[in-house]
Enzyme design. Structure first.
Site, PDB file in Angstrom:
ATOM      1  N   PHE A  58       0.563   4.350 -46.606  1.00  0.00           N
ATOM      2  CA  PHE A  58      -0.013   3.243 -45.837  1.00  0.00           C
ATOM      3  C   PHE A  58      -0.921   3.836 -44.765  1.00  0.00           C
ATOM      4  O   PHE A  58      -0.453   4.447 -43.811  1.00  0.00           O
ATOM      5  CB  PHE A  58       1.051   2.363 -45.177  1.00  0.00           C
ATOM      6  CG  PHE A  58       0.438   1.187 -44.471  1.00  0.00           C
ATOM      7  CD1 PHE A  58       0.123   0.037 -45.171  1.00  0.00           C
ATOM      8  CD2 PHE A  58       0.122   1.244 -43.120  1.00  0.00           C
ATOM      9  CE1 PHE A  58      -0.487  -1.039 -44.534  1.00  0.00           C
ATOM     10  CE2 PHE A  58      -0.484   0.181 -42.481  1.00  0.00           C
ATOM     11  CZ  PHE A  58      -0.786  -0.975 -43.194  1.00  0.00           C
ATOM     12  N   ASP A  66      -2.311  12.012 -41.085  1.00  0.00           N
ATOM     13  CA  ASP A  66      -2.363  10.691 -40.468  1.00  0.00           C
ATOM     14  C   ASP A  66      -1.123  10.534 -39.595  1.00  0.00           C
ATOM     15  O   ASP A  66      -0.037  10.222 -40.080  1.00  0.00           O
ATOM     16  CB  ASP A  66      -2.402   9.613 -41.552  1.00  0.00           C
ATOM     17  CG  ASP A  66      -2.427   8.199 -40.984  1.00  0.00           C
ATOM     18  OD1 ASP A  66      -2.162   8.032 -39.771  1.00  0.00           O
ATOM     19  OD2 ASP A  66      -2.688   7.246 -41.743  1.00  0.00           O
ATOM     20  N   LYS A  95      -2.501   3.915 -32.329  1.00  0.00           N
ATOM     21  CA  LYS A  95      -1.315   3.230 -31.816  1.00  0.00           C
ATOM     22  C   LYS A  95      -0.937   3.673 -30.405  1.00  0.00           C
ATOM     23  O   LYS A  95      -1.551   3.250 -29.444  1.00  0.00           O
ATOM     24  CB  LYS A  95      -0.160   3.382 -32.804  1.00  0.00           C
ATOM     25  CG  LYS A  95      -0.390   2.656 -34.130  1.00  0.00           C
ATOM     26  CD  LYS A  95       0.861   2.602 -34.965  1.00  0.00           C
ATOM     27  CE  LYS A  95       0.622   1.988 -36.343  1.00  0.00           C
ATOM     28  NZ  LYS A  95       0.259   0.583 -36.326  1.00  0.00           N
TER      29      LYS A  95
END
Length: 426
Positions: free
Chosen positions: A147, A233, A275
Site C-alpha cells: 500500500f 516507503d 504522515k
C-alpha cells in the site's frame, strides 16, 4: 453562515457527510470533535483513546503544543510563496531534515502518495538519464499486498482489487513479487533494466506484516549488486513509530538519535516520508536521496505549488524536534514490547485471537475468523463503546497504533479495555 457542529448530534453530522460527501471511506460510526495527546472526544463529549493515530500521522499526539505554537506563529507571518521565489524557511528545513536523516538532498512534497510518485519519477529518471535504460524497458519492482497510496500509477501495481477495479488502463513498468521473499527479488533483478525496488519495511495496511530480521538488509544488497535503487516507503513506519527513527534501522537503541546496528540497519538509496513528518498538523511529505541520484531533478522536471511552503516546513521541523527531544522512539519500543507481551498472555487462553504481531507501537491482532466476516468490525464497535478507537484492516485484522507519547499507565489501561472487549466475543 455555517452552523456550529457542536449544536448537531453525531447522527446528524454522519447523515450530513453521507448525503453531501463522496462515499470513498467506511468510517467507524463516531464523530470526533477535539483531540489532545492520546485522547479524542466526540461531539457529545465522550472521551476515547486514539489507537489509530490517523494511520500513524499523529505520532506526537493530538495538538502537541510545540507543533501548534509553531503552526500559529508561522501562519501569522507567511504561509505560501510557491517555489517561484525563495522563502526564508525552506533552506533551513532542507539543511535540518537532510542532516536529521543523513542524506544530501530533499525534495519536499505534501502528501504520502505525492512522495511515492516523486520517488518513482526520480528512480526512472535516474535509470534512463544516468544508466541509459530505454524508457519502454525501465522497470520498478514492488511487493505484493503493498500500500503506497491510491493514485493512478500506484494502484497500477497494487493487487488490491477494491482499489484497482474500474480505474484502468493501468500504468506499465512494474513487476510485483511476494513480500519477504529474497529469492523472488533475486530472480526479478535478473532483468537488466530494473531501476529500483520500492518496498514498505513493514506492510501496515496489509495487517502489520513484519519481514524476516535480515530481509531488508539482504534486499538492499541484492539491489546494489545489480545496480538498482533500494527505495524505502517509511510514510507509515517512519518517524519513531516502530521503536527506531526508521523501520529500516532495525532494533537500534535510538539514544537521542539512531545507533545503527550493522546487522539490521539499511540505508535506503531513496527514503520516502510523510504522515508524522508534521505530527498531523499539516500535510508534509519528503523524498530524500544523495546528490548522485537527486541531480537528475532539474527545473521543470518536477514540482508542487505547496511543496516546501513556509508553513509546512516550519511545522515539520517542530514535529521532528518533538520526536528527538521526547525520545519517542525509545518509548515506542518499550511500550510496544509491553503491549505484545500482555496480548500474548491473553492469546494463550483465547479462541478469538490467533496472533499479535508488530514492532514498536505499530501492532495488529489477527482475529480467528474469515477475512470476509464482520467479527473484527464488531469488536471495533465494542472497543469504541468502551472508550478506545481502532479499525480493522483486511477483514479479520485489527491494527493498533496509538500516539507515541502514551505512558505505561495509559497503555495498561488500554490493554485492559482491549482484553475485556475480546472476552465478550470468546
Amino acid at each position: 453562515m455555517i452552523e456550529n457542529p457542536q449544536l448537531r448530534s453525531s447522527k446528524d453530522l454522519m447523515d450530513l457527510e453521507n448525503k453531501h460527501g463522496a462515499h470513498n471511506y467506511h468510517p467507524l460510526p463516531v464523530v470526533l470533535d477535539r483531540g489532545e495527546g492520546v485522547y479524542v472526544w466526540d461531539v457529545e463529549g465522550k472521551r476515547y483513546y486514539d489507537f489509530l493515530s490517523a494511520y500513524s500521522a499523529v505520532n506526537q499526539g493530538h495538538c502537541h503544543p510545540e507543533i501548534i505554537n509553531t503552526l500559529k506563529e508561522q501562519a501569522e507571518k507567511i504561509t505560501l510563496t510557491s517555489r517561484a521565489f525563495y522563502n526564508s524557511k525552506l533552506g533551513e528545513y532542507d539543511k535540518y531534515i537532510t542532516e536529521y536523516f543523513g542524506f544530501d538532498k530533499v525534495l519536499p512534497m505534501n502528501t504520502g502518495a505525492e512522495a511515492v510518485e516523486t520517488a518513482i519519477k526520480l528512480c526512472r529518471k535516474w535509470a534512463q538519464e544516468l544508466k541509459g535504460y530505454p524508457e519502454a524497458k525501465t522497470k520498478i519492482i514492488v511487493a505484493e499486498n503493498n500500500f503506497h497510496g491510491r493514485t493512478t500509477t500506484i494502484i497500477s501495481f497494487s493487487n488490491d482489487q477494491e482499489a484497482r477495479s474500474g480505474f484502468g488502463p493501468y500504468t506499465p513498468g512494474f513487476e510485483r513479487i511476494p513480500y519477504n521473499d529474497l529469492k523472488a527479488l533475486e530472480k526479478a533483478l535478473e532483468d537488466d533494466h530494473v531501476a529500483g525496488f520500492l518496498v514498505e519495511p513493514i506492510q501496515g495496511e496489509a495487517g502489520v506484516v513484519t519481514p524476516d530480521v535480515d530481509y531488508l538488509r539482504k534486499a538492499a544488497e541484492l539491489c546494489h549488486a545489480k545496480g538498482a535503487l533500494f527505495m524505502a516507503d517509511e510514510i507509515q513506519t517512519g518517524i519513531a513509530r516502530t521503536g527506531s527513527l526508521l523501520a529500516v534501522c532495525g532494533n537500534c537503541t535510538c539514544e537521542g538519535h539512531c545507533e545503527r546496528q550493522e546487522a539490521t540497519y539499511v540505508r535506503p538509496d531513496v527514503l520516502i516520508l510523510g504522515k508524522a513528518l508534521s505530527g498531523g498538523a499539516y500535510p508534509v511529505s519528503a523524498v530524500l536521496a544523495d546528490d548522485k541520484i537527486m541531480k537528475v531533478i532539474q527545473p521543470g522536471t518536477h514540482g508542487s505549488t505547496f511543496g516546501g511552503n513556509p508553513l509546512g516546513v516550519a511545522v515539520a521541523m517542530s514535529a521532528l524536534d518533538v520526536v528527538r527531544n521526547e525520545k519517542l522512539a525509545q518509548n515506542a519500543r518499550k511500550l510496544g514490547e509491553l503491549f505484545r507481551a500482555k496480548m500474548n498472555e491473553y492469546i494463550e487462553g483465547s479462541k478469538v485471537v490467533n496472533l499479535v504481531r508488530g514492532r514498536g507501537l505499530l501492532n495488529a491482532i489477527v482475529i480467528n475468523d474469515s477475512p470476509t466476516s464482520d467479527t473484527a468490525w464488531n469488536i471495533c464497535l465494542r472497543l469504541r463503546d468502551h472508550g478506545l478507537l481502532a479499525k480493522p484492516t483486511h477483514g479479520n485484522i485489527i491494527r493498533f497504533a496509538p500516539p507515541l507519547i502514551m505512558t505505561e499507565e495509559q497503555l495498561l489501561d488500554c490493554v485492559d479495555i482491549i482484553t475485556r472487549t475480546l472476552q465478550e466475543f470468546e
